[in-house]
Each structure stands twice: as structure tokens, then as C-alpha cells.
Design an enzyme around this catalytic site. Structure first.
Site, PDB file in Angstrom:
ATOM      1  N   CYS A 158      42.680 -87.893 -22.658  1.00 53.09           N
ATOM      2  CA  CYS A 158      41.448 -88.049 -21.689  1.00 53.09           C
ATOM      3  C   CYS A 158      41.571 -89.263 -20.630  1.00 53.09           C
ATOM      4  O   CYS A 158      41.234 -88.817 -19.380  1.00 53.09           O
ATOM      5  CB  CYS A 158      40.136 -88.322 -22.745  1.00 53.09           C
ATOM      6  SG  CYS A 158      40.307 -88.846 -24.119  1.00 53.09           S
ATOM      7  N   ARG A 210      50.086 -90.909 -32.658  1.00 55.22           N
ATOM      8  CA  ARG A 210      49.325 -91.773 -33.646  1.00 55.22           C
ATOM      9  C   ARG A 210      49.925 -92.128 -34.797  1.00 55.22           C
ATOM     10  O   ARG A 210      50.608 -91.349 -35.156  1.00 55.22           O
ATOM     11  CB  ARG A 210      47.905 -91.070 -33.801  1.00 55.22           C
ATOM     12  CG  ARG A 210      47.222 -90.534 -32.686  1.00 55.22           C
ATOM     13  CD  ARG A 210      45.792 -89.782 -33.032  1.00 55.22           C
ATOM     14  NE  ARG A 210      45.340 -89.319 -31.656  1.00 55.22           N
ATOM     15  CZ  ARG A 210      44.125 -88.629 -31.839  1.00 55.22           C
ATOM     16  NH1 ARG A 210      43.615 -88.379 -32.969  1.00 55.22           N
ATOM     17  NH2 ARG A 210      43.824 -88.027 -30.741  1.00 55.22           N
ATOM     18  N   GLN A 268      48.450 -81.549 -28.345  1.00 54.73           N
ATOM     19  CA  GLN A 268      46.897 -81.072 -28.546  1.00 54.73           C
ATOM     20  C   GLN A 268      46.692 -79.969 -27.331  1.00 54.73           C
ATOM     21  O   GLN A 268      47.293 -80.101 -26.288  1.00 54.73           O
ATOM     22  CB  GLN A 268      45.792 -82.102 -28.149  1.00 54.73           C
ATOM     23  CG  GLN A 268      45.963 -83.296 -29.008  1.00 54.73           C
ATOM     24  CD  GLN A 268      44.831 -84.065 -28.550  1.00 54.73           C
ATOM     25  OE1 GLN A 268      44.722 -84.693 -27.601  1.00 54.73           O
ATOM     26  NE2 GLN A 268      43.935 -84.584 -29.828  1.00 54.73           N
ATOM     27  N   ASP A 312      44.481 -79.670 -25.278  1.00 53.47           N
ATOM     28  CA  ASP A 312      43.393 -80.594 -24.702  1.00 53.47           C
ATOM     29  C   ASP A 312      42.843 -79.996 -23.589  1.00 53.47           C
ATOM     30  O   ASP A 312      43.704 -79.515 -22.546  1.00 53.47           O
ATOM     31  CB  ASP A 312      44.024 -81.976 -24.790  1.00 53.47           C
ATOM     32  CG  ASP A 312      42.781 -82.976 -24.903  1.00 53.47           C
ATOM     33  OD1 ASP A 312      41.785 -82.572 -25.194  1.00 53.47           O
ATOM     34  OD2 ASP A 312      42.948 -84.197 -24.808  1.00 53.47           O
ATOM     35  N   HIS A 323      39.606 -81.595 -20.384  1.00 49.05           N
ATOM     36  CA  HIS A 323      38.531 -82.024 -20.328  1.00 49.05           C
ATOM     37  C   HIS A 323      37.709 -81.223 -18.843  1.00 49.05           C
ATOM     38  O   HIS A 323      38.499 -81.175 -18.085  1.00 49.05           O
ATOM     39  CB  HIS A 323      38.917 -83.627 -19.815  1.00 49.05           C
ATOM     40  CG  HIS A 323      39.373 -84.208 -21.035  1.00 49.05           C
ATOM     41  ND1 HIS A 323      40.813 -84.446 -21.334  1.00 49.05           N
ATOM     42  CD2 HIS A 323      39.010 -84.863 -22.129  1.00 49.05           C
ATOM     43  CE1 HIS A 323      41.017 -84.987 -22.407  1.00 49.05           C
ATOM     44  NE2 HIS A 323      39.865 -85.488 -22.856  1.00 49.05           N
ATOM     45  N   LYS A 370      28.562 -83.975 -30.749  1.00 39.59           N
ATOM     46  CA  LYS A 370      29.685 -82.975 -30.954  1.00 39.59           C
ATOM     47  C   LYS A 370      29.433 -81.854 -31.599  1.00 39.59           C
ATOM     48  O   LYS A 370      28.592 -81.777 -32.530  1.00 39.59           O
ATOM     49  CB  LYS A 370      30.788 -83.623 -31.203  1.00 39.59           C
ATOM     50  CG  LYS A 370      31.144 -84.244 -32.604  1.00 39.59           C
ATOM     51  CD  LYS A 370      32.123 -84.913 -33.004  1.00 39.59           C
ATOM     52  CE  LYS A 370      31.942 -85.709 -34.160  1.00 39.59           C
ATOM     53  NZ  LYS A 370      33.209 -86.539 -34.405  1.00 39.59           N
ATOM     54  N   HIS A 373      34.997 -83.249 -23.889  1.00 37.72           N
ATOM     55  CA  HIS A 373      36.310 -83.096 -24.440  1.00 37.72           C
ATOM     56  C   HIS A 373      36.339 -81.962 -25.119  1.00 37.72           C
ATOM     57  O   HIS A 373      35.275 -81.683 -25.879  1.00 37.72           O
ATOM     58  CB  HIS A 373      36.462 -84.266 -25.453  1.00 37.72           C
ATOM     59  CG  HIS A 373      36.405 -85.603 -24.714  1.00 37.72           C
ATOM     60  ND1 HIS A 373      37.441 -86.596 -24.716  1.00 37.72           N
ATOM     61  CD2 HIS A 373      35.416 -86.376 -24.036  1.00 37.72           C
ATOM     62  CE1 HIS A 373      37.145 -87.676 -24.248  1.00 37.72           C
ATOM     63  NE2 HIS A 373      35.644 -87.717 -24.081  1.00 37.72           N
TER      64      HIS A 373
END
Length: 646
Positions: free
Chosen positions: A343, A372, A390, A392, A394, A474, A520
Site C-alpha cells: 500500500c 514478512r 499478493q 493486491d 488499492h 473490513k 485495500h
RNA sequence: GCUGCUGUAGCGUAGUGGUAGCGCAACGCCUUGGUAAGGCGUAGGUCGUGGGUUCAAUUCCCACCAGCAGCACCA
């Protein structure tokens, strides 16, 4: 005088306080027999609980969702009673229910082993047969302490001291045995039934603290009846059979090795699967107005300080410094960290150049490689790793656009899950936590938008109060696989905080600067984990369009080799992933091998096919053969193997 | 990270204080066979890594690494 409202809406009035058992009896003898507990205004209580005021009451029978938890907690007590009867001197500590069963932690010098289970289970069945009434008593704390001291229960004695003074101490007694416990429990040990099984033993610490004495934890599972127990044990076996780590090795998809804990080496076949999923996802994102980006993996620590990540989860981040002396001279001791999420990087792209309200919503997507530092004990095959990618994205938008974007996203996600064979999807909604950023008015708006949008997308929400992220509410999407396991994959999170922190702006219709909201969102979550889920869902028998090797062209005699090569080339030309098997082996052997390798299509080529320019098609899992002309086969299989584009 | 357990050939496993077997896979030869295992043969291991005990360690001890089950964690 209590008026009892039952789930069907009817109201029963009593002229004096009544117990749950009496209420059940007043409804019917059958129900009274089946009753295990009651709920009073939604809270599960003992059947003996006396109701003295108006209340909503449900009678909990084995069919009630709360029943399993009761059975499991009781099983823990019966286990403890059995163990103390068989092994005098063993101390009791705690024994709660778990997701699939229960455990009890014991203090005993000699170790328990699985060989002890049969004896303990027999004793447990004996206790069930004794039909010991389970009675709740309120004890004075001094009496409680004295009892435990007298019986050599030092752990329980210690714990009894720590119960807050304003709390009642309740004791559950069954036969000669008792435990300090908040309950609730079944009315008697016979109600437990015999659909239980002890499963394993492991070590643990008193109160989970390594400084404390070690305890032995005996695990078990319990169900309403033998059929359910059998189904559970079968599910465990099935899960083992489907284990992606085993299948990944057998199918030559990937491997992991010591030097790269929590990271995956993708082999050609595994990578073929990955590429197919990525292509599939990319085509859907393109169609839904996303733009794809790629951002750095290694960024200066200062960047993560600014984003707030360094403060909040530096412990989970990998850091790196240049090793060369000249770098140290020119940059000093500058150091970098691998991104744990995408992000902040996406905001950097948003922040390049002035954005107008006309640019919104801006949907930035990335197959972002993140690292991570997961605790070593959390690592698991490719499902839980330290290096992952991911899917991912945004979405930068205005508050007014949250609803529409959420609806769009839910449709996108449900379509993708459906095409991958996941049709049973649950949606959890987590609202504002106690610790949070942003005003209540903003939260009101965001929560309402998410709820409305989910309703508009036709989704039923499971509420998860107070579990939202600190920066916004979320949605979490949980899919159920072929053997009934739930996997949380997709998510949509509303974020007001990060755009603020990293100063994202756009110019509104009014010519003023405004702060965008950031959504997200992810559908797979991580490719690694999702591929693991797909493998287990299909037990390795992937649908044609996903299979790493879609077809094998196998010859029956070597005379057919040239034609087999021609068939394979034609299929490859049509876009299929094809291998040939020209080995000097019998067709039986080849059929068996490629079936075990879970190849969806086997094209057998003998002298006959070569002469007639045909193929003999055998599909995985079937014994039927279909003879097709080469051209027809290529067209047919090309269409079948296509990535779904619904 | 914690507790317990495990680490022997590509995979699955046996075994022992005197430097290792088996099955499958691999490779070679014979067999050209019509839809879930043809036959014969060959090769492959410094027993996770490092240290210690011992005349001798894959085996016993210690540490480390990785994995497995559970717990905790999953921002």
C-alpha cells in the site's frame, strides 16, 4: 412472575421462578429428555438454571449450534475425572473446548503416551454409563482454596486465589469428582454420549509461561454421534490425502529447502499453474478497470518510518544493508527493508503528479512480492510463508464512491471464486474496534457504505463486532473447500488513515484539495496460499484449464511415434500444455502413470489412429474412450482448456 | 516464538557402538504390447550441520538448522 418467550414467538407464563428443565418439560416430555441446556436472552446456561424474570429462552438440544461446545467442555471434565481415577496423584489444571474437540492439561511426573488412551477412553465410557448428575454449586473462596490444598491440587489452589473478589466461585460436581469451572455444563455425564476419541498428547506450560512447570495436555475430539465422529475422522484422513505438501512433491510443482525457510522454489509445473492463475486474474482485473503497476521491494527505512510500519511491525520486517565498503563510504550506514505490504508504494504512484476528482476511482493493482518474518512455528508448506505474492490492489476513491466500488469488487470476487470451483463463500463484516483512528462520523459512513454495498451485491454478512482494522472497517471473504474446511482469502478494507499519513490528495470539483479514501482489497490473498488451497480443494485433480500438464500423447507402439509428435504439436499450437510419452512401455503402464500424475487428458496413439489420423481420448477418472478425428479433437480440447472468461 | 517429536538415496521406509539394507522411481538390455504395474540387470547414501565421549559414532551426549503436530501469531 416470569413470562418466557420461546423462539417460535409463543409466551409461557409461570406463577413462580422455573428451571430450564421445567420449561422444557412444560413444552413436552420428548424435549425434556433431549434438553442439554438453555439459552437465556442468547446466553447459554445450565439446564438447572432458575429463571425468575421475563426472558427469551431457547432449549438447547443436540441440534443446537451451542451443543457441540457443551459436549466438548464436558468431555474435558470426564477426561479429567477418568485420568484422576486411573492415575492418582495427577493434578488437574484447565480443560477447555477447542475448534474440533477439547483438551485437558494435567500435572504428572510420568509422561502420558498414546498407549494410555485406550484405558482412559474405557474409563470415560464407564463414567458416561454411570450417568453422574452434573451439579453446579457456589462455594466460598476460602472453602475452595482449602479443598484444593487438602486434595493436593496446588495449581487449582493457586488459581482460586486469582479469581476477582467480586466474582462467584462456581464448582461443577459429577459423582465424586469436581472442578472449579464457570460452566455451563450438561445435566449429567450420560448426555455426553460415546462419540469421542482421544487424539494426541503434547506438552505445555502452566498458564502458557515457559518459566512455569510443564504440564501434559491430552487432546480429544467429541461429536453428537458416531456418524459425526466417523465423518470427522474421515475428514482428517482426507485432509492428509490432499495435503498440498505431499501433492506438491508428487506432482513436481514446487519444493522448499532449509536455506530458504518460508520461501518456495517453483518448479516448471507449479509455475505453469501460477501463470495460469495470474493470467486469469489479470484478465479479470483488466476488464474491471484496474491498472497494473510494479513497485520496489527494497526501500529505505525512512520510508517505512513515514508510513508508520516501522513503528508498528518492524519485528516482522526483513532489513538489508549494502555490504561493500564503497557503499558504506558513499551512503553511510544507510539501511533498507523489504516491503511487507504494497500500500505505501501505491500511494507513491498516486502522489506523482496532481490528481483530479476525474481520475477517481483509481484502481492500482499489483502482483506484489512481499516479505514478512513469520514466527518459525507458523510456517506451513506454501500456505504460510515469509516470501509471498499478493494479488493486491488499492482503490483510491471518494467517500461517495465506496459503495459502488464495494459492489463492483464483490461481484468480481464472487465470479473469480465461482470459476475456480468455490461456490460456498461466507462474508464476515468487522466494524470499529475500541482502538481506532478517525471520527465516529467517518466510521458511520464507512460501515454503512460497506453494509449497503454488501446487501446490494446480494451477500449475507456474518457480524464480527469490534474486529475491524484500526484504520477502517473490513469485509473478509471465507471460502469453504471440498471437504468443508474454511479458508479466509479475500478482503476489502476501508482506510482513511494511510492517505492522511502519506499525504495523498486530489483536486475536487470545487478546486480544493481533498483526501481520497483508500480501499485495500485482495481476492486470492497470497498466490502461494491460494495455490495450496486450490491443490487441496481438488486433491490435485485440477480442472483442465488449470492443470500444469493438460494432455499426454502416449503411444501404443513405436510405429506411431511420428504421428504422436504431430498430434502433440497440433495441440501445443492450439495453446494446450502437452507432453508426449513415447517410452518403451505398455499402454497399461502409461495409463496408470499419467492417471496417478493426475493428467486430465490422455491421448492414446496406436497404429490404427496413425493410419486413420485420429486420436483415442481417455479422460482422468473415466474408463471410457472416445475416438476423434485429429482436427475435431484439437478444436474441442482447445475450447475446453480455455481460461474461463464468463 | 513456546511444548513435544522427527531428520538414513529423488520419494516412502528398516536398522545398528565395528563406516548401511528394502520397495517405488531412475538408468541399461530384452519385450512393440490397445487403456491403472511385462521380464532381467545396473547405478545411487561422508545417515541434517557442528562439536563432544569412545580404540571406533549414522547409533550415545551437547549445541545449532530445518521440518512435523499443537499452542501463540496471522498487523
Amino acid at each position: 412472575m416470569p413470562a418466557i418467550r420461546l423462539p417460535d414467538g409463543s409466551v409461557k407464563s409461570f406463577d413462580k421462578p422455573v428451571s430450564g428443565a421445567e420449561i422444557a418439560r412444560s413444552i413436552g416430555a420428548g424435549l425434556a429428555k433431549a434438553a442439554l441446556a438453555i439459552t437465556v436472552d442468547g446466553v447459554v446456561k445450565d439446564l438447572a438454571t432458575v429463571v425468575d424474570a421475563d426472558a427469551n429462552i431457547e432449549i438447547v438440544t443436540a441440534k443446537h449450534p451451542a451443543a457441540l461446545d457443551l459436549l466438548r467442555h464436558d468431555a474435558a471434565h470426564v477426561l479429567a475425572e477418568a485420568v484422576q481415577e486411573l492415575y492418582p496423584g495427577t493434578q488437574i489444571t484447565f480443560g477447555p473446548s477447542t475448534e474440533d474437540g477439547f483438551y485437558y492439561d494435567f500435572a504428572r511426573a510420568a509422561p502420558f503416551t498414546p498407549e494410555d488412551f485406550a484405558g482412559i477412553e474405557a474409563k470415560m465410557r464407564e463414567i458416561v454409563d454411570r450417568d453422574e448428575p452434573i451439579v453446579r454449586e457456589i462455594w466460598d473462596r476460602a472453602k475452595m482454596k482449602a479443598y484444593f490444598v487438602e486434595h493436593g491440587e496446588s495449581f487449582k489452589a493457586e488459581w482460586s486465589d486469582e479469581i476477582p473478589p467480586d466474582e462467584e466461585i462456581s464448582v461443577y460436581r459429577q459423582g465424586k469428582w469436581l472442578d472449579m469451572c464457570t460452566g455451563p455444563h450438561l445435566p449429567s455425564t450420560a448426555k455426553l454420549g460415546k462419540a469421542f476419541k482421544l487424539t494426541k498428547v503434547s506438552g505445555t506450560y502452566w498458564r502458557g509461561d515457559p518459566k512455569n512447570p510443564t504440564l501434559q495436555r491430552i487432546y480429544g475430539t467429541v461429536w453428537r454421534d458416531d456418524a459425526e465422529l466417523k465423518a470427522y475422522l474421515h475428514r482428517i484422513e482426507e485432509a492428509e490425502r490432499r495435503d498440498h505438501r505431499k501433492l506438491g512433491r508428487e506432482m513436481a510443482l514446487f519444493h522448499v529447502q532449509e536455506e530458504a525457510p518460508g520461501a518456495v522454489f517453483w518448479h516448471p509445473k507449479g509455475w505453469a499453474l501460477w501463470r495460469t492463475l495470474e493470467a486469469f486474474m489479470r484478465s479479470r482485473l483488466d476488464r474491471d478497470g484496474y491498472v497494473e503497476v510494479k513497485t520496489p521491494q527494497l526501500l529505505d527505512r525512512k520510508f517505512w518510518v513515514a508510513s508508520g510500519h516501522w513503528d508498528k511491525f518492524a519485528d516482522a520486517m526483513f532489513a538489508a544493508t549494502p555490504r561493500s565498503e564503497s557503499a558504506k563510504e558513499s551512503e553511510g550506514e544507510r539501511f533498507y527493508a523489504l516491503k511487507p505490504m504494497n500500500c505505501p508504494c501505491h500511494i507513491q504512484i498516486f502522489n506523482q503528479g496532481l490528481k483530479s476528482y476525474r481520475d477517481l476511482p483509481l484502481r492500482l493493482a499489483e502482483f506484489g512480492a512481499c516479505h514478512r518474518y513469520e514466527p518459525s512455528g507458523a510456517l506451513h508448506g506454501i500456505m504460510r510463508v515469509r516470501a509471498f505474492t499478493q494479488d493486491d490492489a488499492h482503490i483510491f476513491c471518494t467517500e461517495d464512491q465506496i459503495t459502488v466500488e464495494t459492489i463492483k469488487f464483490c461481484r468480481l470476487l464472487m465470479g473469480i471464486y465461482r470459476d475456480l470451483g468455490f461456490t460456498d463463500v461466507r462474508v464476515k463484516f468487522s466494524d470499529r474496534p475500541a482502538m481506532r483512528a478517525g471520527s465516529d462520523a467517518t466510521w458511520d459512513k464507512a460501515e454503512t457504505a460497506l453494509k449497503d454495498a454488501s446487501a446490494a451485491a446480494g451477500l449475507e454478512l456474518i457480524l464480527n463486532p469490534g474486529e475491524g482494522a484500526f484504520y477502517g472497517p473490513k469485509l473478509e471473504f471465507v471460502l469453504r473447500d471440498a471437504i468443508g474446511r474454511d479458508w479466509q482469502c479475500g478482503t476489502l478494507q476501508v482506510d482513511f488513515v494511510l492517505p492522511e499519513r502519506l499525504e495523498a490528495n486530489y483536486i475536487g470539483e470545487d478546486g480544493q484539495k481533498h483526501r481520497p479514501v483508500m480501499l485495500h482489497r485482495a481476492i486470492f490473498g497470497s498466490f502461494e496460499r491460494f495455490i495450496g488451497i486450490v491443490i487441496e480443494h481438488y486433491a490435485g485433480k485440477l480442472p483442465l484449464w488449470l492443470a500444469p500438464v493438460q494432455a499426454v500423447v502416449a503411444t501404443i507402439t513405436s510405429d506411431a511415434d511420428p504421428y504422436a509428435e504431430e498430434v502433440a504439436a497440433a495441440l501445443r499450437e492450439a495453446g494446450l500444455r502437452v507432453e508426449t510419452d513415447l517410452r518403451n512401455e505398455k499402454i497399461n503402464y502409461k495409463v496408470r502413470e499419467h492417471s496417478l500424475a493426475k493428467v486430465p487428458l490422455l491421448l492414446a496413439i496406436g497404429r490404427r489412429e496413425a493410419e486413420e489420423r485420429k486420436i483415442s481420448l481417455r479422460r482422468l477418472g473415466g474408463a471410457a474412450q472416445e475416438v476423434l478425428a485429429l482436427g475435431d479433437a484439437v478444436t474441442k480440447l482447445r475450447d475446453e482448456a480455455r481460461i474461463p472468461s464468463a
